[in-house]
Design a protein around this motif. Structure first.
Motif, mmCIF file in Angstrom:
data_model
loop_
_atom_site.group_PDB
_atom_site.id
_atom_site.type_symbol
_atom_site.label_atom_id
_atom_site.label_comp_id
_atom_site.label_asym_id
_atom_site.label_seq_id
_atom_site.Cartn_x
_atom_site.Cartn_y
_atom_site.Cartn_z
ATOM 1 N N TYR A 52 181.019 80.731 12.565
ATOM 2 C CA TYR A 52 181.857 81.669 11.822
ATOM 3 C C TYR A 52 181.819 81.205 10.369
ATOM 4 O O TYR A 52 182.196 80.071 10.057
ATOM 5 C CB TYR A 52 183.280 81.646 12.377
ATOM 6 N N VAL A 53 181.333 82.067 9.465
ATOM 7 C CA VAL A 53 181.156 81.668 8.070
ATOM 8 C C VAL A 53 181.834 82.677 7.151
ATOM 9 O O VAL A 53 182.117 83.810 7.547
ATOM 10 C CB VAL A 53 179.657 81.562 7.694
ATOM 11 N N GLY A 54 182.077 82.258 5.909
ATOM 12 C CA GLY A 54 182.653 83.188 4.961
ATOM 13 C C GLY A 54 182.782 82.623 3.571
ATOM 14 O O GLY A 54 182.601 81.423 3.359
ATOM 15 N N PHE A 55 183.079 83.518 2.620
ATOM 16 C CA PHE A 55 183.377 83.103 1.255
ATOM 17 C C PHE A 55 184.477 83.991 0.689
ATOM 18 O O PHE A 55 184.737 85.090 1.187
ATOM 19 C CB PHE A 55 182.132 83.120 0.359
ATOM 20 N N VAL A 56 185.137 83.485 -0.367
ATOM 21 C CA VAL A 56 186.247 84.189 -1.001
ATOM 22 C C VAL A 56 185.871 84.487 -2.450
ATOM 23 O O VAL A 56 185.389 83.603 -3.170
ATOM 24 C CB VAL A 56 187.539 83.352 -0.961
ATOM 25 N N THR A 57 186.109 85.714 -2.891
ATOM 26 C CA THR A 57 185.781 86.091 -4.259
ATOM 27 C C THR A 57 186.808 85.512 -5.238
ATOM 28 O O THR A 57 187.872 85.045 -4.852
ATOM 29 C CB THR A 57 185.729 87.616 -4.432
ATOM 30 N N SER A 58 186.487 85.589 -6.508
ATOM 31 C CA SER A 58 187.347 85.032 -7.550
ATOM 32 C C SER A 58 188.586 85.901 -7.771
ATOM 33 O O SER A 58 188.681 87.020 -7.259
ATOM 34 C CB SER A 58 186.554 84.892 -8.854
ATOM 35 N N ASN A 59 189.535 85.368 -8.538
ATOM 36 C CA ASN A 59 190.760 86.097 -8.893
ATOM 37 C C ASN A 59 190.405 87.388 -9.648
ATOM 38 O O ASN A 59 189.396 87.428 -10.339
ATOM 39 C CB ASN A 59 191.647 85.227 -9.794
ATOM 40 N N PRO A 60 191.217 88.429 -9.540
ATOM 41 C CA PRO A 60 192.493 88.465 -8.820
ATOM 42 C C PRO A 60 192.386 88.959 -7.383
ATOM 43 O O PRO A 60 193.376 88.951 -6.651
ATOM 44 C CB PRO A 60 193.314 89.466 -9.644
ATOM 45 N N ASP A 61 191.206 89.396 -6.954
ATOM 46 C CA ASP A 61 191.087 90.026 -5.634
ATOM 47 C C ASP A 61 191.138 89.022 -4.487
ATOM 48 O O ASP A 61 191.772 89.263 -3.472
ATOM 49 C CB ASP A 61 189.791 90.832 -5.542
ATOM 50 N N ASN A 62 190.402 87.897 -4.624
ATOM 51 C CA ASN A 62 190.325 86.889 -3.558
ATOM 52 C C ASN A 62 189.962 87.531 -2.218
ATOM 53 O O ASN A 62 190.568 87.244 -1.182
ATOM 54 C CB ASN A 62 191.639 86.119 -3.430
ATOM 55 N N ARG A 63 188.959 88.393 -2.241
ATOM 56 C CA ARG A 63 188.502 89.048 -1.011
ATOM 57 C C ARG A 63 187.740 88.067 -0.142
ATOM 58 O O ARG A 63 186.950 87.258 -0.625
ATOM 59 C CB ARG A 63 187.604 90.240 -1.333
ATOM 60 N N LEU A 64 187.974 88.135 1.161
ATOM 61 C CA LEU A 64 187.290 87.276 2.123
ATOM 62 C C LEU A 64 186.165 88.057 2.803
ATOM 63 O O LEU A 64 186.400 89.125 3.383
ATOM 64 C CB LEU A 64 188.277 86.768 3.172
ATOM 65 N N PHE A 65 184.947 87.534 2.709
ATOM 66 C CA PHE A 65 183.786 88.099 3.397
ATOM 67 C C PHE A 65 183.404 87.134 4.520
ATOM 68 O O PHE A 65 183.092 85.968 4.248
ATOM 69 C CB PHE A 65 182.606 88.249 2.437
ATOM 70 N N THR A 66 183.417 87.597 5.763
ATOM 71 C CA THR A 66 183.112 86.724 6.893
ATOM 72 C C THR A 66 182.099 87.373 7.825
ATOM 73 O O THR A 66 181.924 88.593 7.850
ATOM 74 C CB THR A 66 184.377 86.391 7.713
ATOM 75 N N LYS A 67 181.459 86.502 8.605
ATOM 76 C CA LYS A 67 180.474 86.965 9.572
ATOM 77 C C LYS A 67 180.320 85.899 10.658
ATOM 78 O O LYS A 67 180.457 84.706 10.385
ATOM 79 C CB LYS A 67 179.120 87.186 8.881
ATOM 80 N N VAL A 68 180.052 86.327 11.872
ATOM 81 C CA VAL A 68 179.680 85.404 12.941
ATOM 82 C C VAL A 68 178.155 85.374 13.007
ATOM 83 O O VAL A 68 177.517 86.420 13.180
ATOM 84 C CB VAL A 68 180.278 85.828 14.297
ATOM 85 N N LEU A 69 177.590 84.190 12.840
ATOM 86 C CA LEU A 69 176.134 84.035 12.802
ATOM 87 C C LEU A 69 175.633 83.373 14.079
ATOM 88 O O LEU A 69 176.225 82.404 14.557
ATOM 89 C CB LEU A 69 175.718 83.180 11.602
ATOM 90 N N LYS A 70 174.525 83.896 14.583
ATOM 91 C CA LYS A 70 173.856 83.293 15.730
ATOM 92 C C LYS A 70 172.462 82.822 15.296
ATOM 93 O O LYS A 70 172.052 83.039 14.154
ATOM 94 C CB LYS A 70 173.763 84.305 16.869
ATOM 95 N N THR A 71 171.765 82.193 16.188
ATOM 96 C CA THR A 71 170.446 81.649 15.868
ATOM 97 C C THR A 71 169.553 82.702 15.225
ATOM 98 O O THR A 71 169.409 83.811 15.740
ATOM 99 C CB THR A 71 169.768 81.117 17.143
ATOM 100 N N GLY A 72 169.006 82.358 14.075
ATOM 101 C CA GLY A 72 168.130 83.266 13.347
ATOM 102 C C GLY A 72 168.824 84.097 12.297
ATOM 103 O O GLY A 72 168.164 84.742 11.477
ATOM 104 N N ASP A 73 170.144 84.093 12.288
ATOM 105 C CA ASP A 73 170.887 84.866 11.286
ATOM 106 C C ASP A 73 170.955 84.126 9.951
ATOM 107 O O ASP A 73 170.936 82.898 9.906
ATOM 108 C CB ASP A 73 172.311 85.152 11.775
ATOM 109 N N VAL A 74 171.079 84.911 8.874
ATOM 110 C CA VAL A 74 171.079 84.365 7.510
ATOM 111 C C VAL A 74 172.289 84.913 6.761
ATOM 112 O O VAL A 74 172.667 86.082 6.937
ATOM 113 C CB VAL A 74 169.776 84.756 6.767
ATOM 114 N N PHE A 75 172.896 84.069 5.916
ATOM 115 C CA PHE A 75 174.047 84.491 5.113
ATOM 116 C C PHE A 75 173.949 83.839 3.744
ATOM 117 O O PHE A 75 173.453 82.715 3.610
ATOM 118 C CB PHE A 75 175.353 84.086 5.795
#
Length: 221
Positions: free
Chosen positions: A130-153
Motif C-alpha cells: 500500500y503506497v501513497g504520497f501527499v501533495t503540498s499545502n493547502p490541499d494536502n491531497r492523498l494519492f494512494t494505490k495498492v501495488l502488486k508484483t510488476g506494478d509501478v508508482f
C-alpha cells in the motif's frame, strides 16, 4: 524617452530571468566524471572530486549486491539498500540513482519521508504494498494505490510518501531516483528525533498533542 526606459527595464528583467533560470545544476559537459575522495589526479565538479577520465575503469560504474535481501529486523520492518554516487562513483553528475527496499511481512514499512532532490519511480518485484504520497499545502491531497508484483508508482520530487506491506509475506521493490544523491528526510525522525530536540511546546502546539506525549515521542527517536 519613456519607451527607451521601459525597454531597458524589460531587458534588465529578461537578463535577470535568464541568469536565474541558468542557476540550476548544468548538464555534464563530458562523458562522465568519476567521483574521488582523493585530491590526486582530481578536479572539483558538482560537489565531488573527479578522477582523470584516462584513469577510469569499468569498476567505477559497477555495483554488486542487489540480489541480497536486506535485514528488516528493525523498528520499521524495512531495509533500504542504496546505489547512489557513494556506491558507484561513476554516477557523479549523471543525475540518477537506485535503491532496493525490503519489507517485513504484515506491516513492514518505509515510513513517511521525502527526497528533497529527486522524483522516485518504484516497481514492486514481490509482494503487495500500500503506497501513497501527499501533495503540498493547502490541499494536502492523498494519492494512494495498492501495488502488486510488476506494478509501478511515481512519487513526485519533495513530496511526503510511504510504502506499507499489507501482505503476509516479504515484499521487495526497486526504485529509480532522479538524482545521484537524492537525500532523504524521514518525517518522524526529523520532527521528534532532531539533535538538539525541538522545543516540546512547539511540537505540542503544532500537532495538537499534550506536552508529555510529545516528550514521550521524543524519547522513542
Amino acid at each position: 524617452m519613456k519607451g527607451v526606459q521601459h525597454f531597458l527595464v524589460f531587458f534588465s528583467l529578461l537578463i535577470l530571468g535568464v541568469t536565474l533560470a541558468s542557476a540550476s545544476d548544468p548538464s555534464p559537459l563530458q562523458d562522465f566524471c568519476v567521483a574521488l575522495n582523493s585530491t590526486k589526479h582530481a578536479v572539483f565538479v558538482n560537489g565531488k572530486l573527479c578522477k582523470d577520465p584516462k584513469l577510469a575503469t569499468a569498476d567505477d560504474f559497477f555495483f554488486s549486491g542487489l540480489d541480497k535481501p536486506g535485514n528488516t529486523s528493525n523498528a520499521v520492518g524495512s531495509r533500504v539498500t542504496p546505489v547512489n554516487v557513494d556506491q558507484i562513483p561513476g554516477l557523479n553528475t549523471l543525475g540518477i540513482s537506485l535503491v532496493r527496499i525490503d519489507y517485513a511481512p504484515n506491516g513492514g514499512q518505509n515510513p513517511p519521508h521525502t527526497h528533497p532532490r529527486a522524483t522516485e519511480i518504484l516497481v514492486v518485484t514481490k509482494g503487495t504494498l500500500y503506497v501513497g504520497f501527499v501533495t503540498s499545502n493547502p490541499d494536502n491531497r492523498l494519492f494512494t494505490k495498492v501495488l502488486k508484483t510488476g506494478d509501478v508508482f511515481v512519487f513526485p520530487v519533495g513530496l511526503i510518501h510511504f510504502q506499507f506491506n499489507i501482505g503476509k509475506t516479504n515484499a521487495i521493490a526497486f526504485a529509480g531516483l532522479s538524482s545521484q544523491n537524492p537525500g532523504v528526510i524521514t518525517i518522524a525522525n526529523a520532527v521528534f528525533g532532531s539533535n538538539p530536540a525541538i522545543n516540546s511546546e512547539v511540537l505540542a502546539k503544532a500537532f495538537k498533542l499534550d506536552k508529555k506525549m510529545v516528550e514521550y515521542l521524543q524519547t522513542q527517536f
